[in-house]
Design an enzyme around this catalytic site. Structure first.
Site: not given
Lengths: 539, 467
Positions: B273, B321, B446
């Site tokens: 970008v 973002a 767990h």
């Protein structure tokens, strides 16, 4: 019958007391109204008499422990019966083991004696004295050794009765808290109480839990002393790089909520290694932020109408940190004396031109005041000193600092090395040179390090006198006021008259931790006398 | 007279709208200028709609290829490509509505239009034709105009045959053959999505592995998985040119001097970008830029111009973002005069949402070694995890990298089921400067996937229980 002896209520506002001394041991016979222990409260110290005659069967609060009023401090058995001996040897931490041993083992066992934790911030202690030798018989709570830490010195009582079986560290050795320093064999003492009846066991458990609760309370308050959070990583680094907890507390944190981050501590260590003078400033940085933040809510300003924000330059920051650090370190007391400067004044007046011509220096009052100050420092070396923990550091050399204002708004304190070896001419020259260097960024780190005393001359700005802040780690600073002509009363031949004299105020701020009023006064008077009786022959 | 604000924000993406809300919370009168929907690329054409697409792919893959693993018999599985796209758009719309509501609730003015900086305290508002329609003044201006796909002359994007991510998530027809240029997170996610739906996908990456910024072991694992899926991968391959001929794109690549020509009906340009720094008045005001981003002080996010700030993609890497949002909050708090801790750019998680998912934070093993650290590395494969075995997703591992000297957690790399969720724990640990011990001694439920994090930490010190 068992009678509880309580921490007495000494007044409405007194909620707790510290037991400072036991006059009786467990098992001692005590009479009614006989003094059994002493306490200290924030108002008074007092001796506590025994409420009933009998045998002091149990001690629940030890020396130097602080408990709230009405806490049971001791138990007196009015029937004259000593509690079973087991009682004496009971220590809450080892209670379980003792019970087991009493039924299964006759040979007793080894009880570890650790370096006690003296507070959250104390990481280590030095054994200063062993009161017992290996093989000595010890009763519970008997002092077995003395320790010294960076906060307090204290005596360490035995957690149990028995025989001192092992000494693991010698005197003057320093070990981390909770390190085992000795072992006590409980054989002999404990074994006898093999047939504990159920009731005694129960009371012991109760006792044990009482004591344990108390210990927990105490630890909690100690934790409160430092409410900073240190990340596991920071703690790891501190441990590996030998950064003491106190040092850690001093590092300025840049993390969330001012936390000390990995980078902060690594930077601190790097600075410490290179021995850069900034290290000290960095140390003091947090004390500003933390104390400022905790005391007053820091105001936040936003640049805008009527407000301009200017980031501090480095020198300003350093001055800020130094000043707050000094204020937080020393107990400042300022004394002022008035000095008749006639003789010095006359000399300076008549020799100014000569000095300028011969030495190329401007003759001022400063060299004379400096000279008088050095003379006084030699006379009273406690003003030429520092405090290092619980040690007084007397310096055999005088590196006399003086404050130089640096335009536009700085301040620096270079010092004249071995000023005591210089005469007035030498001092005049040194002051001139260092002032020039200060104003022209020519100082070397060495010029500002290792000062032993400082003079600040605010008189040049017209101030009569001030209350200067000590230049750490020194213990005194002499403030020089302006010399002004004043009418003063002079006495000659038994009659008073008024004369016009050039007068000057000298103020001495001294660190009351080391220098008391008498010494400060004597020191000032010495300077005053030297100046007033100034003799041209010394020049 | 133009309306005056304490803070005006240029761009309504995850940098801009978060800055606006935080500013409003702190009592500033705030406006956000955005020509499109609020939410920026992230909500409209990025993070959110693609996650919707990827979920479709994941479910389709599970039902059509793995139903049998779970004892299910499913026949005649099919999909409607347009419905998949539609779902993605409606997910995006829903989230955008949410942001609009938040902006309104916080009494931030959303000024619809294109903002252009006139001076350090004035913004001109232009309509879609570029006509000036309004202007506002503000004490502080925050630029958060984001970024857009980077273009190269050799890859002429026509948005029909050669497309960007925006088109890739709104195609009308599923491509038969797709060439993805660039194997970063965007490229890899689309490659996965289309491959699962049956498109023949080819990835071309200039560097020597797919997801080249990830730890090499992770990249290799993903590459193996993708190849098994039938995705063709060319690494260390440079695209020389892409040409459109009769609705077919011809891509010429160069692999170490060897030329190869590939064909596809659609080519996705996912090479990276570039910051949106044009036409917003930066040159006129003299805001300093470098290459394609605005230069800021990364403590105040101030540009070289007083009262003008910039955050998010427009200030350069890492183009995420969550970083834009973090910078937004930091920047506004600084304006308020607060003193938030400086953002630690070494503790930013990065996630790729293909299957298996990839998530990481901090240094890769290669980087840590290059930086001269002595390392303790712990790995725990999901094949040794009870939970992932029960889930039937045993691929991948957790890899934690510690500095041997101080026990610092330098990096974490996870590939496998829910990796993008698992990384949060490591992120917290890292930002709190937890050490190996802090992670190992934290009791993990767990059976969970997160146990693998604990075990990986233990493994670094030879204390793992289950391997």
């Amino acid at each position: 019958m068992k009678v509880n002896v309580l921490m007495p209520k000494m007044g409405e506002s007194i909620t707790e007391g510290t037991l400072i001394k036991w006059h009786k041991k467990k098992g001692d016979r005590v009479e009614k109204d006989e003094i059994i222990f002493e306490i200290s409260t924030d108002k008074v110290d007092t001796e506590i008499p025994c409420p009933e005659a009998g045998i002091l069967s149990d001690i629940k609060v030890f020396e130097n422990e602080t408990v709230v009023v009405d806490t049971v401090v001791a138990v007196v058995d009015t029937d004259g019966q000593l509690e079973p001996e087991s009682k004496e040897t009971k220590q809450p931490v080892v209670l379980e083991e003792e019970k087991v041993s009493s039924t299964t083992q006759v040979g007793g066992e080894l009880i570890d004696v650790p370096m006690p934790k003296m507070g959250e911030s104390v990481m280590e202690g030095t054994i200063t004295k062993w009161h017992k030798k290996v093989g000595d018989k010890i009763s519970r709570d008997e002092i077995i050794f003395e320790i010294s830490t960076d906060k307090v010195d204290t005596e360490v009582p035995s957690p149990t009765a028995g025989i001192l079986a092992e000494i693991l560290f010698k005197e003057n050795e320093t070990v981390a808290v909770e390190t085992i320093v000795a072992r006590i064999s409980t054989s002999g003492g404990i074994v006898k109480q093999k047939k504990l009846d159920v009731d005694t066991e129960k009371t012991e458990l109760e006792n044990g839990s009482v004591i344990e609760n108390k210990i927990i309370e105490k630890t909690n308050t100690q934790i409160k002393k430092s409410n900073k959070f240190y990340s596991p990583l920071v703690m790891n680094i501190a441990q590996k790089e030998n950064v003491a907890f106190d040092e850690l507390e001093q590092i300025a944190g840049t993390g969330v909520e001012g936390r000390v981050t990995k980078n902060d501590i690594l930077k601190y260590i790097a600075d410490r290694k290179t021995g850069r003078p900034e290290t000290k400033q960095k140390i003091s940085e947090p004390s500003i932020s933390s104390s400022a933040e905790s005391k007053i809510e820091t105001a936040h300003f936003v640049e805008g109408e009527g407000i301009k924000l200017i980031p501090m330059d480095n020198i300003r920051k350093r001055i800020m940190y130094h000043m707050v650090n000094s204020r937080d370190t020393s107990v400042h007391v300022t004394a002022v004396m008035e000095v008749d400067m006639s003789r010095v004044h006359n000399y300076v007046k008549s020799n100014k031109a000569k000095y300028l011509k011969e030495e190329n220096v401007k003759l001022t009052y400063m060299p004379f005041i400096t000279y008088a100050c050095i003379k006084a420092l030699k006379e009273y070396p406690y003003l030429n000193a520092s405090i290092d923990g619980n040690n007084i550091v007397l310096k055999q050399y005088i590196n006399l600092g003086f404050a130089v204002a640096v335009e536009p708004n700085g301040l620096i304190v270079p010092n004249i090395k071995h000023a005591d070896e210089k005469n007035i001419r030498g001092l005049t020259k040194a002051i001139g040179e260092l002032s020039f260097k200060s104003r022209n960024k020519g100082l070397l780190p060495d010029d500002i390090m290792n000062g032993t005393f400082t003079i600040t001359n605010y008189g040049v700005f017209g101030s009569l006198f001030g209350t200067p802040i000590i230049n750490q780690p020194e213990v005194g600073i002499l403030g020089v006021g302006t010399v002004t002509k004043k009418p003063v009363v002079v006495e000659s031949n038994g009659s008073d008259s008024i004369a016009i004299k050039p007068m000057m105020y000298l103020s001495l701020s001294h660190d009351h931790r080391l220098v008391d009023g008498m010494l400060g006064g004597k020191f000032l008077r010495s300077i005053k006398e030297t100046l007033e009786n100034f003799d041209t022959s010394i020049v | 007279m133009s309306k005056h604000y304490d803070i005006a924000i240029l761009g309504g993406g995850p940098g801009g709208y978060v800055a606006a809300i935080r500013a409003a919370q702190l009592g500033f009168k705030t406006a956000v200028v955005e020509k499109d929907n609020l939410g920026g690329i992230c909500l409209n054409w990025g993070c959110i709609p693609t996650k919707s697409l990827l979920k479709n792919a994941e479910v389709y893959d599970l039902v059509s290829n793995h139903a049998g693993d779970y004892g299910l018999s499913v026949e005649g599985v099919s999909f409607d490509f347009n419905k998949i796209i539609k779902r993605s758009r409606s997910v995006s719309a829903k989230i955008v509505k949410g942001v609009e509501y938040l902006i309104k609730k916080n009494k931030v003015d959303h000024i619809k239009g294109f903002g252009k900086i006139k001076s350090k305290s004035e913004l001109e508002i232009l309509d879609s034709e570029g006509n000036s329609v309004d202007s506002i003044t503000a004490d502080h201006i925050i630029i958060s105009t984001g970024a857009r796909p980077k273009m190269l002359p050799t890859i002429p994007v026509d948005r029909k045959h050669i497309i960007t991510s925006t088109e890739a998530m709104s195609l009308e027809k599923q491509p038969k053959e797709l060439i993805v240029i660039g194997a970063g997170a965007i490229g890899v996610e689309f490659a996965y999505f289309y491959s699962v739906l049956g498109t023949k996908v080819t990835i071309i990456e200039m560097l020597d592995s797919i997801l080249p910024i990830e730890d090499n072991e992770v990249s290799q694992t993903l590459e193996k998985n993708f190849k098994k899926r039938g995705i063709e991968i060319y690494t260390s391959a440079k695209v020389e040119k892409a040409e459109i001929e009769n609705d077919i794109v011809k891509v010429t690549i160069d692999i170490n001097g060897e030329k190869k020509i590939l064909h596809a009906d659609i080519v996705l340009n996912a090479i990276g970008v570039t910051g949106n720094i044009e036409n917003i008045g930066l040159e006129e005001l003299g805001v300093e830029t470098y290459k394609n981003h605005i230069v800021v002080n990364k403590d105040t996010y101030r540009t070289n111009i007083e009262n003008v700030y910039a955050i998010g993609d427009v200030i350069g890497a890492p183009w995420l973002a969550h970083v834009a949002s973090a910078e937004a909050i930091h920047c506004v708090e600084k304006i308020k005069g607060h003193n938030p801790a400086v953002i630690d750019y070494s503790s930013i998680p990065g996630c790729t949402y293909c299957q298996p998912q990839v998530a990481s934070i901090g240094m890769t093993e290669e980087k840590a070694k290059a930086d001269g650290y002595e390392l303790k590395i712990g790995k725990f494969p999901f094949s040794a995890s009870g939970k992932s075995t029960a889930m039937g997703e045993r691929e991948g591992f957790v890899k934690l990298i510690f500095d041997a000297k101080y026990g610092e957690l330098l990096g974490a790399h996870i590939i496998g089921a829910e990796a993008t969720e698992l990384i949060a724990e490591v992120g917290l640990a890292k930002s709190l400067e937890a050490t190996f011990e802090s992670i190992v001694k934290t009791i993990h439920a767990h059976p969970t996937l997160s146990e693998a994090v604990m075990e990986a930490a233990a493994n670094a010190y030879g204390e793992a229980i289950h391997i």
